[in-house]
Design a protein around this motif. Structure first.
Motif, PDB file in Angstrom:
ATOM      1  N   THR A 165       6.449  -9.459  -9.966  1.00 51.75           N
ATOM      2  CA  THR A 165       6.057  -8.774  -8.743  1.00 51.75           C
ATOM      3  C   THR A 165       5.345  -7.491  -9.147  1.00 51.75           C
ATOM      4  O   THR A 165       5.875  -6.710  -9.946  1.00 51.75           O
ATOM      5  N   VAL A 166       4.158  -7.270  -8.616  1.00 57.22           N
ATOM      6  CA  VAL A 166       3.308  -6.170  -9.075  1.00 57.22           C
ATOM      7  C   VAL A 166       3.248  -5.064  -8.022  1.00 57.22           C
ATOM      8  O   VAL A 166       3.013  -5.328  -6.837  1.00 57.22           O
ATOM      9  N   ALA A 167       3.446  -3.827  -8.463  1.00 53.67           N
ATOM     10  CA  ALA A 167       3.278  -2.649  -7.598  1.00 53.67           C
ATOM     11  C   ALA A 167       2.271  -1.716  -8.259  1.00 53.67           C
ATOM     12  O   ALA A 167       2.312  -1.515  -9.484  1.00 53.67           O
ATOM     13  N   ILE A 168       1.369  -1.159  -7.479  1.00 53.77           N
ATOM     14  CA  ILE A 168       0.343  -0.267  -8.035  1.00 53.77           C
ATOM     15  C   ILE A 168       0.337   1.071  -7.304  1.00 53.77           C
ATOM     16  O   ILE A 168       0.532   1.147  -6.088  1.00 53.77           O
ATOM     17  N   GLY A 169       0.152   2.136  -8.053  1.00 48.42           N
ATOM     18  CA  GLY A 169       0.040   3.476  -7.488  1.00 48.42           C
ATOM     19  C   GLY A 169      -0.871   4.318  -8.354  1.00 48.42           C
ATOM     20  O   GLY A 169      -1.632   3.806  -9.172  1.00 48.42           O
ATOM     21  N   GLY A 170      -0.786   5.623  -8.177  1.00 49.01           N
ATOM     22  CA  GLY A 170      -1.636   6.547  -8.936  1.00 49.01           C
ATOM     23  C   GLY A 170      -2.735   7.124  -8.072  1.00 49.01           C
ATOM     24  O   GLY A 170      -2.999   6.656  -6.955  1.00 49.01           O
ATOM     25  N   PRO A 171      -3.410   8.168  -8.559  1.00 52.28           N
ATOM     26  CA  PRO A 171      -4.442   8.855  -7.769  1.00 52.28           C
ATOM     27  C   PRO A 171      -5.535   7.948  -7.224  1.00 52.28           C
ATOM     28  O   PRO A 171      -6.060   8.201  -6.142  1.00 52.28           O
ATOM     29  N   ALA A 172      -5.890   6.892  -7.957  1.00 48.24           N
ATOM     30  CA  ALA A 172      -6.943   5.996  -7.477  1.00 48.24           C
ATOM     31  C   ALA A 172      -6.566   5.292  -6.189  1.00 48.24           C
ATOM     32  O   ALA A 172      -7.439   4.780  -5.478  1.00 48.24           O
ATOM     33  N   MET A 173      -5.271   5.284  -5.857  1.00 45.84           N
ATOM     34  CA  MET A 173      -4.804   4.572  -4.669  1.00 45.84           C
ATOM     35  C   MET A 173      -4.627   5.482  -3.468  1.00 45.84           C
ATOM     36  O   MET A 173      -4.011   5.109  -2.475  1.00 45.84           O
ATOM     37  N   ALA A 174      -5.170   6.692  -3.537  1.00 43.74           N
ATOM     38  CA  ALA A 174      -4.984   7.657  -2.451  1.00 43.74           C
ATOM     39  C   ALA A 174      -5.790   7.317  -1.204  1.00 43.74           C
ATOM     40  O   ALA A 174      -5.471   7.761  -0.115  1.00 43.74           O
ATOM     41  N   HIS A 175      -6.852   6.543  -1.351  1.00 39.83           N
ATOM     42  CA  HIS A 175      -7.760   6.267  -0.241  1.00 39.83           C
ATOM     43  C   HIS A 175      -7.519   4.861   0.302  1.00 39.83           C
ATOM     44  O   HIS A 175      -7.261   3.921  -0.441  1.00 39.83           O
ATOM     45  N   VAL A 176      -7.615   4.704   1.607  1.00 41.28           N
ATOM     46  CA  VAL A 176      -7.347   3.414   2.235  1.00 41.28           C
ATOM     47  C   VAL A 176      -8.291   2.328   1.721  1.00 41.28           C
ATOM     48  O   VAL A 176      -7.906   1.153   1.599  1.00 41.28           O
ATOM     49  N   LYS A 177      -9.526   2.683   1.368  1.00 43.08           N
ATOM     50  CA  LYS A 177     -10.470   1.680   0.867  1.00 43.08           C
ATOM     51  C   LYS A 177     -10.016   1.113  -0.466  1.00 43.08           C
ATOM     52  O   LYS A 177     -10.150  -0.097  -0.719  1.00 43.08           O
ATOM     53  N   THR A 178      -9.490   1.964  -1.339  1.00 40.18           N
ATOM     54  CA  THR A 178      -9.037   1.463  -2.632  1.00 40.18           C
ATOM     55  C   THR A 178      -7.719   0.702  -2.488  1.00 40.18           C
ATOM     56  O   THR A 178      -7.450  -0.236  -3.238  1.00 40.18           O
ATOM     57  N   GLN A 179      -6.903   1.076  -1.521  1.00 43.36           N
ATOM     58  CA  GLN A 179      -5.668   0.330  -1.260  1.00 43.36           C
ATOM     59  C   GLN A 179      -5.996  -1.095  -0.828  1.00 43.36           C
ATOM     60  O   GLN A 179      -5.381  -2.060  -1.287  1.00 43.36           O
ATOM     61  N   LYS A 180      -6.980  -1.232   0.048  1.00 39.03           N
ATOM     62  CA  LYS A 180      -7.366  -2.564   0.509  1.00 39.03           C
ATOM     63  C   LYS A 180      -7.928  -3.405  -0.627  1.00 39.03           C
ATOM     64  O   LYS A 180      -7.791  -4.633  -0.644  1.00 39.03           O
ATOM     65  N   TYR A 181      -8.557  -2.753  -1.610  1.00 42.92           N
ATOM     66  CA  TYR A 181      -9.127  -3.472  -2.749  1.00 42.92           C
ATOM     67  C   TYR A 181      -8.037  -4.159  -3.566  1.00 42.92           C
ATOM     68  O   TYR A 181      -8.280  -5.187  -4.200  1.00 42.92           O
TER      69      TYR A 181
END
Length: 309
Positions: free
Chosen positions: A49-65
């Motif tokens: 099961t994969v979870a991702i975070g970090g500064p690159a995930m601060a924006h909704v566009k990158t979250q959707k990616y």
């Protein structure tokens, strides 16, 4: 004080690890997200099961990616949300506060962390990554310094540095007690001219060598001549410019965001000329620099500083 702990070594903006049946990915830069996505797909293929975070995930566009291949937890853009995530990027790195009092439009911090929040029980390590040390309340600055002194840990790199608007002789005297590394400030636009000139005068007046006065100098947010004025002034005032071409906050490639009278080619060339210190001898003026002559790697990553130079 001699540091005997882990060596300062940055991963380059992407860290991933496995705990039991879960895989964690922490991504600092949005241009590393395509690589992060490949790792997420791999971990899923082996049943994690994969979870991702970090500064690159601060924006909704990158979250959707990433949301179709990894779990994006609430607050995923906060680099300290997962205990120890920062140390996965650099085992010698720590952070004593999040957020910043400035609201720069080109910076991810306002979107990611908002205003200041203090982390008084931070692990004391030699690379301090707070966004704006001089903007913190005086008593909290003293708290940070006191903890370094009490634990006998040298501050080898105040990695994100100080804000020129709040840097003063008092701030310098406070931090010089523990700061053994480079003094980092930013000269992002000509509005900051008087502030950065005064900050640099304080440092040079105290005998700090030019190589230890490193000024982040943003390129591309202003017209060419305004940006080059800032670069020239940093050199004239006794410091070293570190040029960073403007990028979009959600860019999936490490390509400059071209505005005003710039081109992508010129942005990269100025950064190469400045960051490889070619102004010292090879070409004192950028106009005399021939980018077609290969003298140094076009984009070398310095893992000790966490910078592309």
């Amino acid at each position: 004080m001699k540091w005997t702990g882990p060596e300062s070594q940055w991963t380059g903006g992407l860290a991933h690890w496995v705990v039991g049946d879960r895989a964690f990915i922490s991504c600092a830069f949005t241009f590393k997200l395509p690589e992060a996505r490949k790792w997420a797909i791999y971990y899923r293929s082996i049943g994690k099961t994969v979870a991702i975070g970090g500064p690159a995930m601060a924006h909704v566009k990158t979250q959707k990616y990433m949301e179709d291949v990894a779990i994006v937890p609430r607050g995923a853009g906060n680099p300290g949300r997962h205990d120890g995530a920062l140390q996965r990027h650099n085992p010698a790195a720590t952070i004593a506060s999040r957020g910043c009092s400035e609201k720069c439009s080109f910076c991810i911090v306002p979107f990611m962390e908002g205003a200041f929040s203090e982390l008084p029980n931070f692990p004391v390590l030699p690379v301090l990554c707070d966004n704006n040390l001089s903007g913190l309340p005086d008593d909290y600055q003293d708290h940070i310094i006191g903890r370094y002194k009490a634990e006998g840990v040298p501050l080898l790199d105040a990695n994100s540095g100080f804000e020129p608007r709040t840097f003063s002789a008092k701030v310098f005297e406070r931090w010089r007690v523990i700061n053994k590394g480079v003094w980092r400030l930013a000269y992002d636009d000509l509005v900051e001219r008087d502030f950065i000139r005064e900050a640099m005068a304080i440092l040079r007046g105290a005998g700090i060598a030019p190589r230890k006065v490193q000024i982040y100098t943003l390129l591309g947010n202003e017209p060419y001549e305004a940006c080059m004025q800032r670069v020239r002034e940093v050199i004239e005032w006794g410091g070293e410019p570190f040029c960073q071409p403007l990028m979009k906050l959600v860019s999936l490639t490490r390509d400059p965001h071209v505005k005003h009278d710039w081109t992508a080619k010129k942005l990269r060339a100025v950064a190469r000329w400045a960051n490889n210190r070619m102004w010292r001898s090879v070409a004192p003026r950028f106009e005399d620099y021939d980018p077609s002559v290969r003298r140094a790697p076009r984009a070398r990553y310095d893992a000790t500083q966490g910078l592309f130079i």
